[in-house]
Design a protein around this motif. Sequence first.
Motif, PDB file in Angstrom:
ATOM      1  N   ILE A  13       0.822  -1.221   0.000  1.00 12.81           N
ATOM      2  CA  ILE A  13       0.000   0.000   0.000  1.00 12.81           C
ATOM      3  C   ILE A  13       0.853   1.266   0.000  1.00 12.81           C
ATOM      4  CG2 ILE A  13      -2.004  -1.059   1.137  1.00 12.81           C
ATOM      5  CD1 ILE A  13      -1.054   0.287   3.778  1.00 12.81           C
ATOM      6  N   ALA A  73       5.796   2.218   3.126  1.00  9.64           N
ATOM      7  CA  ALA A  73       6.116   0.959   3.814  1.00  9.64           C
ATOM      8  C   ALA A  73       6.821   0.054   2.826  1.00  9.64           C
ATOM      9  CB  ALA A  73       4.837   0.301   4.328  1.00  9.64           C
ATOM     10  N   VAL A  74       7.581  -0.888   3.348  1.00  8.43           N
ATOM     11  CA  VAL A  74       8.289  -1.825   2.457  1.00  8.43           C
ATOM     12  C   VAL A  74       8.004  -3.272   2.869  1.00  8.43           C
ATOM     13  CG1 VAL A  74      10.163  -0.213   1.910  1.00  8.43           C
ATOM     14  CG2 VAL A  74      10.406  -1.774   3.867  1.00  8.43           C
ATOM     15  N   GLY A  76       6.847  -7.563   1.679  1.00  8.98           N
ATOM     16  CA  GLY A  76       5.710  -8.290   1.140  1.00  8.98           C
ATOM     17  C   GLY A  76       6.109  -9.724   0.851  1.00  8.98           C
ATOM     18  N   GLU A  89      13.205  -5.247   4.378  1.00  7.54           N
ATOM     19  CA  GLU A  89      13.327  -4.582   5.678  1.00  7.54           C
ATOM     20  C   GLU A  89      14.771  -4.203   5.977  1.00  7.54           C
ATOM     21  OE1 GLU A  89      11.820  -7.405   5.029  1.00  7.54           O
ATOM     22  OE2 GLU A  89       9.704  -7.132   5.536  1.00  7.54           O
ATOM     23  N   ILE A 260      -4.175   0.871  13.860  1.00  6.03           N
ATOM     24  CA  ILE A 260      -2.785   0.929  13.419  1.00  6.03           C
ATOM     25  C   ILE A 260      -2.633   1.885  12.216  1.00  6.03           C
ATOM     26  CG2 ILE A 260      -3.046  -1.061  11.889  1.00  6.03           C
ATOM     27  CD1 ILE A 260      -0.344  -2.026  12.589  1.00  6.03           C
ATOM     28  N   GLU A 277       7.307   8.163   8.843  1.00  4.99           N
ATOM     29  CA  GLU A 277       6.599   6.997   8.274  1.00  4.99           C
ATOM     30  C   GLU A 277       5.475   6.560   9.206  1.00  4.99           C
ATOM     31  OE1 GLU A 277       8.880   3.305   8.618  1.00  4.99           O
ATOM     32  OE2 GLU A 277      10.288   4.321   9.950  1.00  4.99           O
ATOM     33  N   HIS A 280       2.578   1.238  10.557  1.00  5.74           N
ATOM     34  CA  HIS A 280       2.163  -0.059  10.019  1.00  5.74           C
ATOM     35  C   HIS A 280       3.067  -0.506   8.878  1.00  5.74           C
ATOM     36  CE1 HIS A 280       0.548   2.006   6.514  1.00  5.74           C
ATOM     37  NE2 HIS A 280      -0.073   2.852   7.326  1.00  5.74           N
ATOM     38  N   SER A 282       3.321  -2.881   4.972  1.00  4.51           N
ATOM     39  CA  SER A 282       2.893  -2.644   3.594  1.00  4.51           C
ATOM     40  C   SER A 282       1.531  -3.262   3.278  1.00  4.51           C
ATOM     41  CB  SER A 282       3.941  -3.209   2.636  1.00  4.51           C
ATOM     42  OG  SER A 282       4.067  -4.601   2.862  1.00  4.51           O
ATOM     43  N   PRO A 284       0.050  -6.112   2.401  1.00  2.00           N
ATOM     44  CA  PRO A 284      -0.137  -6.698   1.057  1.00  2.00           C
ATOM     45  C   PRO A 284      -1.544  -7.216   0.823  1.00  2.00           C
ATOM     46  CG  PRO A 284       1.543  -7.919   2.343  1.00  2.00           C
ATOM     47  CD  PRO A 284       1.113  -6.755   3.172  1.00  2.00           C
ATOM     48  N   ASP A 285      -2.258  -7.568   1.907  1.00  2.00           N
ATOM     49  CA  ASP A 285      -3.620  -8.115   1.748  1.00  2.00           C
ATOM     50  C   ASP A 285      -4.598  -7.104   1.153  1.00  2.00           C
ATOM     51  OD1 ASP A 285      -3.133  -6.771   4.213  1.00  2.00           O
ATOM     52  OD2 ASP A 285      -4.885  -7.668   5.155  1.00  2.00           O
ATOM     53  N   ILE A 286      -4.316  -5.810   1.269  1.00  2.81           N
ATOM     54  CA  ILE A 286      -5.261  -4.812   0.724  1.00  2.81           C
ATOM     55  C   ILE A 286      -4.604  -3.907  -0.329  1.00  2.81           C
ATOM     56  CG2 ILE A 286      -6.794  -4.773   2.741  1.00  2.81           C
ATOM     57  CD1 ILE A 286      -5.338  -2.150   3.588  1.00  2.81           C
ATOM     58  N   ALA A 292      -6.612   1.211   1.671  1.00  2.00           N
ATOM     59  CA  ALA A 292      -5.736   1.567   2.800  1.00  2.00           C
ATOM     60  C   ALA A 292      -6.141   2.892   3.435  1.00  2.00           C
ATOM     61  CB  ALA A 292      -4.294   1.650   2.312  1.00  2.00           C
TER      62      ALA A 292
END
Length: 357
Positions: A13, A73-74, A76, A89, A260, A277, A280, A282, A284-286, A292
């Motif tokens: 996201i 964010a990074v 996945g 990370e 979060i 930043e 939370h 990244s 990936p589920d959404i 987001a």
Amino acid sequence: MKKNIAVIRGDGIGPEIVNEALKVLDAVAEKYGHEFIYTDVDMGGCAIDKWGEPLPKEMLDKCLASDSVLLGAVGGPKWDGVPGDKRPEKGLLSLRGGMKLYSNNRPAKLWKQLADASPLKPSIVDNGIDFIVVRELIGGVYFGSHTTEEKNGEAVATDIMEYSEHEIERIGRIGFETAMKRRKKLTSIDKANVLDTSRLWRKVMHRLSEEYPEVEYSDMLVDNAAMQIVKDPSQFDVIVTENLFGDILSDEASMITGSIGMIPSSSLGETSCGLYEPIHGSAPDIAGQNLANPIGTILSAAMMLRYSFDMAKEADDIEAAVTKALDAGLRTGDIMQDGCTKVGCKEMGDAVVGYIG
Ligand code: NAD
């Protein structure tokens, strides 16, 4: 004012939430006559795909040359299989190290519109929760030597906790400076009844407090602090503490505020160039579905204005605009409540921009 901002959209996201934060920054720039110049930086999984490593040197250099860095964010599942030193990370750790960021600052603010999301009782929440945890990030027991050896027929493990006066003083100063930009109240948390590092911590903090007579300063033992954060969080404005205690207390502080997706953070070092930043990952589920919540990133941009660019009025404007969007009943899926209007990431960003005025 002209400011150069390094922008790391990252993975999952990340690109969506950063887009919304940039729209809000542009609205602020237009209103106040500032110029924000954005430089794109590849970090994380997208950098692995493009350059074969999570933070190529020229990307770090771009961050070092900027006035501050905004990160989505990074990470996945796509990069779960890559070796440890090449994981997305690792880019984040290299960035923090490369920028010499020794202070992590995480606000714990309960938005009254989202009070139901807090696990605390209404009688506690009603007093308000609005404080910030300033955590020392590159010292203490996490960075001391770690050994495990055989002694008398069994394994014995040792972790060394070390703090020097200058390490305490520099994080202490961030605590006092942060308090000066807020309600001028600082609580220093230690375990001075047991630990030598804490006794030195307390001595240095007391010495520093003489330089900040306007700040109402107090000490608190960490075990008591863990209780006070859930018993009466309204008593805190700024908390400053060492790495291990801060790791635990900042998670406790995030938890009592609910979602979060709403929580920003900053990391600072010797200079005003910081890393901003959301807390939370990244998600990936959404990712890529306009689902987001961009508010954690938008509020991270507000922190950048307040703490790195000395633009308090502009930061206030962003926070007020977020408040108005929530007051209008707009909610992304993660903070959806009965009677509210569900919106996507982009629509939430548009609403905040609209309220910047
Ligand atoms: P996560 O924070 O990405 O997601 C946890 C849950 O919260 C998911 O259900 C997600 O959909 C939801 N969520 C998170 N942010 C949201 C937002 N803004 N709006 C709505 N819902 C949101 O944690 P995770 O699933 O454990 O990690 C996913 C990836 O992110 C992993 O690869 C992890 O390593 C990485 N990560 C990166 C950072 C960072 O870049 N600073 C931090 C933590 C995790």
